[in-house]
Design an enzyme around this catalytic site. Structure first.
Site, PDB file in Angstrom:
ATOM      1  N   GLU A 145     -14.071  24.896 -30.053  1.00 39.05           N
ATOM      2  CA  GLU A 145     -13.981  24.240 -28.755  1.00 39.05           C
ATOM      3  C   GLU A 145     -13.937  25.208 -27.569  1.00 39.05           C
ATOM      4  O   GLU A 145     -14.384  24.881 -26.484  1.00 39.05           O
ATOM      5  CB  GLU A 145     -12.735  23.346 -28.722  1.00 39.05           C
ATOM      6  N   SER A 171      22.092 -33.740 -35.702  1.00 40.64           N
ATOM      7  CA  SER A 171      23.528 -33.818 -35.985  1.00 40.64           C
ATOM      8  C   SER A 171      24.198 -32.457 -36.144  1.00 40.64           C
ATOM      9  O   SER A 171      25.425 -32.369 -36.174  1.00 40.64           O
ATOM     10  CB  SER A 171      23.763 -34.635 -37.258  1.00 40.64           C
TER      11      SER A 171
END
Length: 725
Positions: free
Chosen positions: A131, A413
């Site tokens: 690179e 309930s």
């Protein structure tokens, strides 16, 4: 000789006159040239034009340089700030269980940060040789590299503007700029160069290279070479072979094209071999070493990502609902969960979480169909910490609907202890055997008749019997006597919000979530202290700061109220009682079931159930469970599946309590036991209570209760003509 001397004098005179152009020189004919002498000024005019052009070019060059410098300075001043945190790619934000094991990565890409000592020298050489061969010689910008890239552009190379970028410039771009080709402008390149020089001034070459190797994207949702090594090869960077190192070093230039997992991976091989040859030229390896690596298949050592992805996805499914709740809590605490570097430690018990998930998605509990859904939350009553949560079953996507935290379904309930009987004990000092009427009743100020599930009345019964047999009429009468404001105060103190002041049909059902019920019943379990359900124990931010989180409990009811409610609800789980399927032999536990039916106008079959609930607890855990359908107007729970929540609870709680003490609740000194009809009843010590002029009754035997007597609430219980038997 005379003539020669004569021409000599003429030449000297000509020179003299040339030095004095204002004086006209003598016109003497040249021998042998009848046309006269040549004009000697013509070559001088060419030289003068060249000089003028040169001077103009010089001036223009200076002007251009000054203008370029001015533009560069302007662009540099507009450049974004760059910090070490920008350069150093923090590890992916992650969520951990109570044992510190990672259960979820938050970032869109996976990244584990590699320190400099974790990166082998050969990998650094591979990256530099490929690179940026002059990496250790330039100061962030390389004029020689730029010139080479420019020449390559003229020749038609594909290097483009990127070709002139150093590793430092590439790091800057990855850290603070867009990588889009459309953003490769002159301004961006100038800023990139300026920032690269600043980076070189403040960081060593080794630090810059480490930043870069942790930053680059490697494909497959992976960033950083350390993460890629673990993901692709299943081993750390230090254990990679030369050919594998070369492959990783070459991938960042084009992760898609150089993907070694492609069916045609010839490009990946070509790129790997290019890196190896570059390493030879750089002096990092010998040609022999490179040739040996080149001869290896590019797929050598790669792991099977298909099974790996499936395993990761399955693991994420298990924790999906819990993670949703965790992210919501993290955002409420002020954290940006999209940022990298966050470590969120939760209260999840992974073993309990897996058990919850397996029971929801396996064959241990029989669901009526594949589309039937479930939501469940399990907490530690003494801290409020959520130890497990399941948000659904057979969920097609991750981060979908979390049924455990949905608040748009009635609890039926299951809310009666929270809204009716709890406040009656807390504010009216009712004893457990207080007489309540189970007789025909209409909601105050209306013509709406309240019905029990069996369309029958039992006359005068005790509060204990009314609760354990889930009778609707006594619950509605109790709420009326308690008063809406008292009921609201009590249930809100348990973390259950109310849209309006409770009254009428609220007595037999208000909207609630399993998260809320687990927290509320947990308060009853621990003796009356409410802890808000919490998921996060601590957060470690990117800078290493640790933030600990603990919920402070608040007194929600008297210890006497909590104990008396628990003692009554023990009867709900006894054999042949309303939630017998939740029974675990020998275990001290209590809880309450709830069913929500349909009204006549909803055109559903007789005894169809919209929502089925069970919330139960021991001294170690509280677990709330809901089952139903996402589209209750299309699907329903058949009557014979009403015990699904209790069955799920029984499987999970049995596992959870294996290594926990089986401790019973002890009556506080604020209550007094009274034996009534072979049943030990409790009343608040020293408190007088009114029986409202009703005759006292003994508690009814519990053995006659059946599973069908869980009680249906909702519109079916307040005047519907559908039978509920």
């Amino acid at each position: 000789m005379a003539n020669e001397n004569q021409w000599s004098r003429v030449n000297r005179n000509q020179t003299m006159y040339d030095n004095h152009p204002a004086t006209e020189p003598p016109r003497t004919p040249h021998p042998g040239n009848s046309g006269g002498p040549k004009k000697p000024r013509k070559p001088k005019k060419k030289r003068r034009w060249f000089l003028i052009i040169f001077l103009w070019l010089l001036v223009l060059g200076v002007i251009g340089a000054l203008a370029g410098t001015a533009v560069f300075v302007t662009y540099a001043n507009d450049a974004p700030n760059i910090t070490e945190s920008n350069l150093a790619s923090e590890p992916s934000s992650a969520i951990y269980d109570s044992q510190g094991q990672s259960i979820w990565k938050l970032s869109t890409v996976e990244r584990d940060y590699a320190n400099a000592n974790e990166i082998p020298k050969s990998l650094k050489q591979a990256v530099v040789s490929t690179e940026d061969r002059r990496f250790y010689k330039h100061n962030g910008v390389d004029p020689i590299r730029i010139a080479g890239a420019a020449l390559a552009n003229v020749r038609g190379s594909s290097l483009g503007m990127q070709g002139g970028s150093t590793l430092t410039q590439q790091l800057v771009k990855l850290s603070v700029f867009s990588t889009s080709t459309a953003d490769q402008t002159i301004k961006r390149k100038a800023q990139e160069a300026w920032l690269a020089m600043r980076v070189e001034k403040n960081f060593s070459k080794d630090e810059i290279l480490t930043f870069y190797m942790n930053k680059v994207y490697m494909g497959h949702g992976v960033s950083g070479m350390k993460t890629a090594s673990e993901y692709f090869y299943g081993k750390p960077l230090t254990e990679l072979s030369l050919d594998q190192i070369a492959l990783l070093a070459g991938m960042p230039q084009s992760p898609t094209n150089y993907d070694p997992y492609l069916k045609d991976n010839s490009r990946a091989k070509e790129r790997r071999d290019t890196v190896l040859n570059a390493m030879v030229k750089y002096g990092a390896v010998t040609q022999k070493q490179a040739n040996e690596a080149i001869n290896k298949p590019v797929s050598d050592g790669l792991q099977d990502l298909t099974s790996k992805a499936e395993l990761a996805n399955n693991n994420r499914k298990v924790a999906d609902a819990y993670v949703q709740s965790t992210l919501k809590e993290a955002e409420a605490l002020g954290y940006d969960t999209n940022k990298a570097g966050l470590k969120i430690y939760t209260n999840m018990d992974s073993k309990l979480q897996q058990t919850m998930y397996d029971n929801a998605n396996g064959n241990t509990v029989a669901f009526p169909s594949e589309d039937a859904q479930i939501g469940a939350t399990m907490t530690d009553p003494d801290t409020g910490r959520v130890v497990a949560q399941v948000g659904g079953r057979n969920m097609p996507i991750l981060q979908g609907t979390n049924h455990a935290t949905l608040t748009g379904r009635s609890g039926g309930s299951s809310v009666k202890p929270l809204l009716d009987y709890g406040p009656a004990i807390e504010y009216l000092n009712w004893p457990t055997n207080r007489t309540v009427e189970d007789k025909q009743y209409k909601y105050p100020g209306t013509n709406t008749t309240v019905y029990n599930w069996d369309r029958k009345d039992m006359g005068n019964i005790t509060m204990r019997s009314a609760l354990t047999q889930s009778r609707n009429i006594p619950a509605a009468r109790t709420l009326e006597e308690v008063g809406g404001e008292n009921a609201e105060k009590f249930v809100n103190g348990l973390g259950v919000p109310t849209k309006n002041t409770p009254g009428g049909s609220s007595a037999i059902g208000i909207d609630v979530s399993t998260e809320e019920e687990a927290g509320a019943f947990g308060a009853i379990a621990n003796g009356g202290t409410y802890y808000k359900p919490t998921y996060i124990s601590k957060v470690v931010t990117a800078d290493g700061t640790t933030h600990n989180y603990n919920v402070t409990g608040k007194r929600a009811m008297k210890t006497s109220t909590a104990f008396m409610l628990t003692d009554m609800m023990k009867g709900v789980i006894k054999p042949n009682a309303t939630a017998a399927d939740a029974a675990i032999p020998g275990l001290h536990q209590a809880g309450k079931s709830g069913l929500v039916g349909y009204g006549d106008e909803e055109n559903m079959p007789n005894q169809a159930i919209k929502d089925a609930w069970f919330t139960g607890y021991t001294k170690s855990y509280a677990l709330s469970v809901w089952t139903g359908y996402d589209w209750p107007n299309k699907d329903y729970i058949p009557w014979n599946y009403q015990d699904l929540p209790a069955q799920f609870y029984q499987r999970v709680m049995s596992y959870a309590m294996q290594n926990k003490p089986n401790t019973d609740w002890t009556a506080p000194d604020t209550v007094t036991p009274r034996v009534k009809g072979n049943i030990v009843e409790y009343e608040v010590k020293g408190e007088k209570w009114s029986n409202g002029g009703l005759p006292a009754v003994n508690s009814l035997p519990q053995s006659g209760e059946t599973p069908a007597e869980a009680g249906i609430s909702g519109s079916a219980a307040v005047g519907a003509t559908t039978g509920n038997n």
